[in-house]
Structures are given as structure tokens and as C-alpha cells.
Write a protein that holds these residues in place. Sequence first.
Motif, short mmCIF file in Angstrom:
data_model
loop_
_atom_site.label_atom_id
_atom_site.label_comp_id
_atom_site.label_asym_id
_atom_site.label_seq_id
_atom_site.Cartn_x
_atom_site.Cartn_y
_atom_site.Cartn_z
N GLN A 154 0.82 -1.21 0.00
CA GLN A 154 0.00 0.00 0.00
C GLN A 154 0.86 1.26 0.00
OE1 GLN A 154 -2.37 -0.71 3.50
NE2 GLN A 154 -4.04 -1.62 2.32
N ARG A 155 2.07 1.15 0.44
CA ARG A 155 2.98 2.29 0.47
C ARG A 155 3.97 2.28 -0.69
NH1 ARG A 155 0.30 1.38 4.33
NH2 ARG A 155 -0.25 2.87 5.93
N GLY A 156 3.74 1.39 -1.64
CA GLY A 156 4.55 1.37 -2.85
C GLY A 156 5.91 0.71 -2.71
N LEU A 157 6.09 -0.11 -1.71
CA LEU A 157 7.37 -0.78 -1.51
C LEU A 157 7.30 -2.22 -1.96
CD1 LEU A 157 8.09 0.90 1.85
CD2 LEU A 157 9.66 0.90 -0.05
N ILE A 198 10.32 1.87 6.66
CA ILE A 198 10.05 2.43 5.34
C ILE A 198 10.80 3.75 5.16
CG2 ILE A 198 8.24 3.48 3.91
CD1 ILE A 198 6.35 1.27 5.12
N TRP A 199 10.78 4.60 6.18
CA TRP A 199 11.47 5.88 6.10
C TRP A 199 12.97 5.66 5.89
CZ3 TRP A 199 15.21 8.64 8.77
CH2 TRP A 199 15.29 9.99 8.44
N MET A 200 13.55 4.73 6.63
CA MET A 200 14.97 4.44 6.47
C MET A 200 15.26 3.89 5.08
SD MET A 200 16.51 5.47 9.14
CE MET A 200 18.09 4.69 9.01
N HIS A 201 14.37 3.05 4.57
CA HIS A 201 14.52 2.49 3.22
C HIS A 201 14.52 3.61 2.19
CE1 HIS A 201 14.02 -0.38 -0.09
NE2 HIS A 201 13.05 0.38 -0.54
N GLN A 202 13.60 4.55 2.35
CA GLN A 202 13.50 5.66 1.40
C GLN A 202 14.73 6.57 1.50
OE1 GLN A 202 9.71 7.13 2.66
NE2 GLN A 202 8.61 5.98 1.10
N GLN A 203 15.24 6.78 2.70
CA GLN A 203 16.41 7.63 2.87
C GLN A 203 17.66 7.00 2.26
OE1 GLN A 203 16.14 10.81 4.04
NE2 GLN A 203 13.99 10.22 3.98
N ASN A 213 17.80 5.11 -0.30
CA ASN A 213 17.71 5.12 -1.76
C ASN A 213 17.72 6.53 -2.34
OD1 ASN A 213 17.61 2.36 -1.95
ND2 ASN A 213 15.39 2.30 -1.78
N ARG A 214 17.79 7.51 -1.51
CA ARG A 214 17.72 8.91 -1.94
C ARG A 214 19.11 9.43 -2.27
NH1 ARG A 214 15.00 13.11 2.23
NH2 ARG A 214 14.52 14.71 0.74
N PRO A 215 19.26 10.13 -3.39
CA PRO A 215 20.57 10.71 -3.68
C PRO A 215 20.93 11.76 -2.63
CG PRO A 215 18.96 11.29 -5.39
CD PRO A 215 18.28 10.41 -4.39
N GLN A 216 22.17 11.76 -2.20
CA GLN A 216 22.59 12.67 -1.15
C GLN A 216 23.68 13.62 -1.66
OE1 GLN A 216 23.82 10.05 1.95
NE2 GLN A 216 21.74 9.59 2.56
N THR A 217 23.66 14.82 -1.11
CA THR A 217 24.71 15.77 -1.45
C THR A 217 25.97 15.38 -0.68
OG1 THR A 217 24.16 17.26 0.37
CG2 THR A 217 23.01 17.60 -1.73
N ILE A 218 27.08 15.93 -1.08
CA ILE A 218 28.35 15.65 -0.39
C ILE A 218 28.25 16.10 1.07
CG2 ILE A 218 30.79 16.31 -0.28
CD1 ILE A 218 30.73 16.38 -3.35
N GLU A 219 27.60 17.24 1.33
CA GLU A 219 27.47 17.74 2.70
C GLU A 219 26.72 16.75 3.58
OE1 GLU A 219 25.39 21.44 5.10
OE2 GLU A 219 25.68 21.60 2.95
N VAL A 220 25.64 16.19 3.08
CA VAL A 220 24.87 15.21 3.86
C VAL A 220 25.70 13.96 4.09
CG1 VAL A 220 22.84 13.70 3.81
CG2 VAL A 220 22.63 16.08 3.08
N LYS A 221 26.41 13.48 3.08
CA LYS A 221 27.25 12.31 3.25
C LYS A 221 28.32 12.54 4.31
CE LYS A 221 26.66 10.45 -1.39
NZ LYS A 221 27.31 10.11 -2.65
N LEU A 222 28.90 13.72 4.33
CA LEU A 222 29.91 14.03 5.34
C LEU A 222 29.30 14.06 6.74
CD1 LEU A 222 32.02 16.80 3.56
CD2 LEU A 222 32.75 14.48 4.16
N ARG A 223 28.13 14.63 6.87
CA ARG A 223 27.47 14.66 8.18
C ARG A 223 27.19 13.26 8.69
NH1 ARG A 223 22.87 19.23 7.45
NH2 ARG A 223 24.28 20.96 7.11
N LEU A 224 26.82 12.36 7.80
CA LEU A 224 26.53 10.99 8.21
C LEU A 224 27.80 10.24 8.61
CD1 LEU A 224 23.89 10.04 5.51
CD2 LEU A 224 23.47 10.56 7.92
N GLN A 225 28.95 10.65 8.08
CA GLN A 225 30.19 9.95 8.37
C GLN A 225 30.91 10.48 9.61
OE1 GLN A 225 32.47 10.26 4.79
NE2 GLN A 225 31.15 8.87 3.66
#
Length: 94
Positions: free
Chosen positions: A24-27, A63-68, A70-82
Amino acid sequence: MAKTTRSGICAPPTVQHIRIYFDQRGLPTKAADGFYQYYKSRKWKTGKGSFIRNWKTAANNWIWMHQQSNRPQTIEVKLRLQIPSGIHMVDYGQ
């Protein structure tokens, strides 16, 4: 919400219920099966050891984590996650 048994313990959902919910949520079914297997292996308990009372809340987080992921991330977001928490980035540009 999960059904409660006579002993007061929440009964886990069936894999069919979870597949319908995810569909129902398209997954894909693969995501639903992954969610089911993960929590089944944990005996439907949270990270702190208490029983999951509302599996749909856990599914929405999954589901939220799955969507996140699969989402393209900017370099800034990738650095924050690391960068580990407690370490702050210094902006020398200003």
C-alpha cells in the motif's frame, strides 16, 4: 496495532499483513520480507528489549529508512553521516 493475547503480550503480525501494508505504500515485497525477518529474529522486541506494541510504527520507521537510503545525497549530507557525533565541523569559508 498488534493484537493482544490473554497474557497481555502483543501478538506479532503475519507476513501477509506486512506485505499488504508495504504494498500500500509502494514498496516491494522484498522490503516487507526484510522487515518481517528482522523483527522475527529479534522476537518482535525493540532495541531496549520491550515488546513492540505497534508494528505499524516500526514499519513506518523501516520504510522511512529504506527511502532515505535510496535517496541521492549531497556531499554535505554524506559528510554529516560519516562524522561521529560530538565532533563539529569548522567552516573556514566565513
